[in-house]
Design a protein around this motif. Structure first.
Motif, PDB file in Angstrom:
ATOM      1  N   TYR A 239     -16.615  49.600  77.101  1.00 39.55           N
ATOM      2  CA  TYR A 239     -16.699  49.671  78.212  1.00 39.55           C
ATOM      3  C   TYR A 239     -17.226  51.411  78.569  1.00 39.55           C
ATOM      4  CZ  TYR A 239     -13.849  45.741  78.711  1.00 39.55           C
ATOM      5  OH  TYR A 239     -13.009  44.566  78.710  1.00 39.55           O
ATOM      6  N   ALA A 240     -18.031  51.519  79.861  1.00 43.43           N
ATOM      7  CA  ALA A 240     -18.981  52.322  80.467  1.00 43.43           C
ATOM      8  C   ALA A 240     -17.317  53.348  81.068  1.00 43.43           C
ATOM      9  CB  ALA A 240     -19.992  52.497  81.441  1.00 43.43           C
ATOM     10  N   ALA A 241     -17.374  54.978  81.255  1.00 41.72           N
ATOM     11  CA  ALA A 241     -16.953  55.300  82.528  1.00 41.72           C
ATOM     12  C   ALA A 241     -17.556  55.681  83.101  1.00 41.72           C
ATOM     13  CB  ALA A 241     -15.511  56.392  82.056  1.00 41.72           C
ATOM     14  N   ARG A 245     -19.600  58.322  79.834  1.00 38.43           N
ATOM     15  CA  ARG A 245     -18.944  57.744  78.626  1.00 38.43           C
ATOM     16  C   ARG A 245     -18.356  56.715  78.291  1.00 38.43           C
ATOM     17  NH1 ARG A 245     -17.032  64.025  76.444  1.00 38.43           N
ATOM     18  NH2 ARG A 245     -17.052  61.935  74.018  1.00 38.43           N
ATOM     19  N   LEU A 246     -18.262  56.483  77.410  1.00 34.68           N
ATOM     20  CA  LEU A 246     -17.387  54.933  76.442  1.00 34.68           C
ATOM     21  C   LEU A 246     -16.350  55.222  76.382  1.00 34.68           C
ATOM     22  CD1 LEU A 246     -20.368  54.040  74.465  1.00 34.68           C
ATOM     23  CD2 LEU A 246     -20.234  53.611  76.538  1.00 34.68           C
ATOM     24  N   VAL A 247     -15.618  54.099  76.638  1.00 36.76           N
ATOM     25  CA  VAL A 247     -14.592  53.275  76.488  1.00 36.76           C
ATOM     26  C   VAL A 247     -14.138  52.328  75.644  1.00 36.76           C
ATOM     27  CG1 VAL A 247     -12.034  52.388  77.427  1.00 36.76           C
ATOM     28  CG2 VAL A 247     -13.692  54.646  78.902  1.00 36.76           C
ATOM     29  N   ARG A 291     -13.194  55.758  86.963  1.00 38.53           N
ATOM     30  CA  ARG A 291     -12.642  57.521  87.032  1.00 38.53           C
ATOM     31  C   ARG A 291     -13.973  57.531  85.505  1.00 38.53           C
ATOM     32  NH1 ARG A 291      -6.724  56.530  86.668  1.00 38.53           N
ATOM     33  NH2 ARG A 291      -6.630  58.499  86.856  1.00 38.53           N
ATOM     34  N   PRO A 292     -13.692  58.771  85.192  1.00 39.14           N
ATOM     35  CA  PRO A 292     -14.749  60.053  83.970  1.00 39.14           C
ATOM     36  C   PRO A 292     -13.409  59.196  82.891  1.00 39.14           C
ATOM     37  CG  PRO A 292     -14.037  61.157  85.990  1.00 39.14           C
ATOM     38  CD  PRO A 292     -14.058  60.110  86.273  1.00 39.14           C
ATOM     39  N   ALA A 293     -13.929  59.676  82.180  1.00 38.17           N
ATOM     40  CA  ALA A 293     -13.573  59.817  80.790  1.00 38.17           C
ATOM     41  C   ALA A 293     -12.594  60.584  80.771  1.00 38.17           C
ATOM     42  CB  ALA A 293     -14.523  59.799  79.690  1.00 38.17           C
ATOM     43  N   SER A 308      -9.441  54.170  73.517  1.00 37.91           N
ATOM     44  CA  SER A 308      -9.534  55.560  73.006  1.00 37.91           C
ATOM     45  C   SER A 308     -10.832  56.668  73.508  1.00 37.91           C
ATOM     46  CB  SER A 308      -9.449  56.108  71.905  1.00 37.91           C
ATOM     47  OG  SER A 308     -10.270  55.170  71.286  1.00 37.91           O
ATOM     48  N   ILE A 309     -11.586  56.778  74.321  1.00 39.92           N
ATOM     49  CA  ILE A 309     -12.650  57.585  74.670  1.00 39.92           C
ATOM     50  C   ILE A 309     -13.145  57.648  73.370  1.00 39.92           C
ATOM     51  CG2 ILE A 309     -13.923  59.049  76.190  1.00 39.92           C
ATOM     52  CD1 ILE A 309     -11.991  57.839  77.264  1.00 39.92           C
TER      53      ILE A 309
END
Length: 365
Positions: A239-241, A245-247, A291-293, A308-309
């Motif tokens: 998923y995109a934060a 950045r990816l989750v 929300r950002p990562a 996790s990020i």
């Protein structure tokens, strides 16, 4: 410290990735590895960019701690230099197309006639037999032929190329090491060597255990991104934060899914992901995008929910966990004394015999 393969001689005729990685692992367990290269150019990977210390950095990483011998294998006089080495070699690694070593007089039968204990390992794309034995290919072709690429390639208009050379490493290098070690054990019992046929396309199949099982037993053949481990569930996908950045969310089990839902504040009507998987995934994506990562990172750490990020390679190299494990403690050293962390390999520390700091072989004149 001596390793379990101390005293073994490996002659390595391979180039590029699969064979050299396999012999790197053998070297780190104590074997003496001598690369046999072409005069003048050597292994093709020596010329690959970026260069470091005079050669391609990938060559340096994959050939740390080995020696090199430059020979024209098409010249009988040059091949004669190999005779004393072949007579005492424990392992011969090669990566030519089927039949090439035989035409050079270096096939398993020819070597075994004077050294019956020798173990030769041939890594090819499709193996020594079968309709495709002579077909040219690379990693992408082997993954495609085995069906792996069909499982998670993204949009057809912009398909995703896998970021790892799975067939080269997991289908070539690792099976080569496994089979060489098994052959060494059997040789210790019988005194006989072996010719090992390692086909990279064949060895992609263990990754497809679930796809085979679903299809053959239940008639549920997987599609592109439709299944549990390929993004077909809200519980296992990227998923995109809010900052792009990816989750990496993998809360598959119910206890982790409940913790994940609590952590992100997923509304009760979306928590039964079997009811409307696409709707649940869309709602999760919408929440994570708020929300950002770096804001999500401590949330997931507290929840302990298999989420996790996604790190960049640069970030992963600086991860304190890998430092604590000593993953990058050893080094490869250039002729001018410059140093890079050595390539990590799966040799357990208790079985590692290679030096903490070691160079790669220069190509003999």
């Amino acid at each position: 410290m001596k390793g379990p393969l101390d005293g073994l001689l490996v002659l390595d005729f391979s180039t590029l990735l699969p064979g050299p990685l396999a012999t790197l692992i053998l070297a780190e367990a104590g074997a003496e590895v001598i690369k046999v290269e072409r005069p003048g150019r050597g292994d093709e990977m020596r010329s690959y960019a970026p260069r470091w210390g005079g050669d391609g950095v990938n060559f340096a990483l994959l050939n740390r701690g080995k020696r090199s011998l430059a020979l024209d294998l098409k010249d009988p006089a040059s091949r004669a230099v190999l005779d004393p080495l072949l007579a005492r070699a424990d392992v011969v690694m090669e990566q030519f197309r089927p039949g090439v070593m035989e035409r050079l007089g270096l096939g398993h039968a020819a070597i075994a006639a004077r050294n019956p204990r020798v173990i030769t390992c041939s890594i090819t794309g499709y193996g020594q037999t079968g309709p495709k034995r002579d077909v040219a290919g690379h990693d992408l072709n082997y993954l495609g032929d085995a069906g792996m690429l069909s499982l998670s390639h993204g949009e057809a208009a912009r398909p995703v190329v896998p970021p790892a050379l799975v067939a080269d490493i997991a289908g070539g290098a690792y099976p080569a090491v496994i089979n060489i070690l098994l052959a060494l054990i059997r040789r210790g019992i019988t005194g006989q060597g072996a010719h090992l046929d390692v086909a990279m396309a064949d060895n992609v199949w263990p990754f497809l255990y679930w796809a085979m099982g679903n299809g053959l037993a239940a008639g549920q053949w997987p599609g592109n991104g439709t299944d549990l481990v390929t993004g077909g569930t809200p519980r296992y996908r990227l998923y995109a934060a809010g900052d792009g950045r990816l989750v990496a969310a993998a809360p598959i089990e119910d206890k982790f899914w409940a913790a994940f839902c609590d952590a992100i504040g997923l509304e009760p009507e979306w928590r039964d992901d079997a009811r409307d998987p696409a709707g649940t995934a869309a709602r999760v994506a919408a929440i994570l995008a708020t929300r950002p990562a770096d804001a999500w990172r401590p949330v997931f750490a507290r929840a302990d929910c298999c989420t996790s990020i996604v790190a960049t390679v640069q970030e992963a190299l600086a991860d304190p966990h890998f430092a604590a494990r000593g993953l990058f403690a050893r080094g490869v050293v250039a002729p001018d004394g410059a140093r890079l962390p050595a390539l990590p390999t799966p040799i357990a520390p208790a079985l590692r015999a290679d030096a903490a700091e070691a160079p790669w072989p220069a190509l003999p004149a």
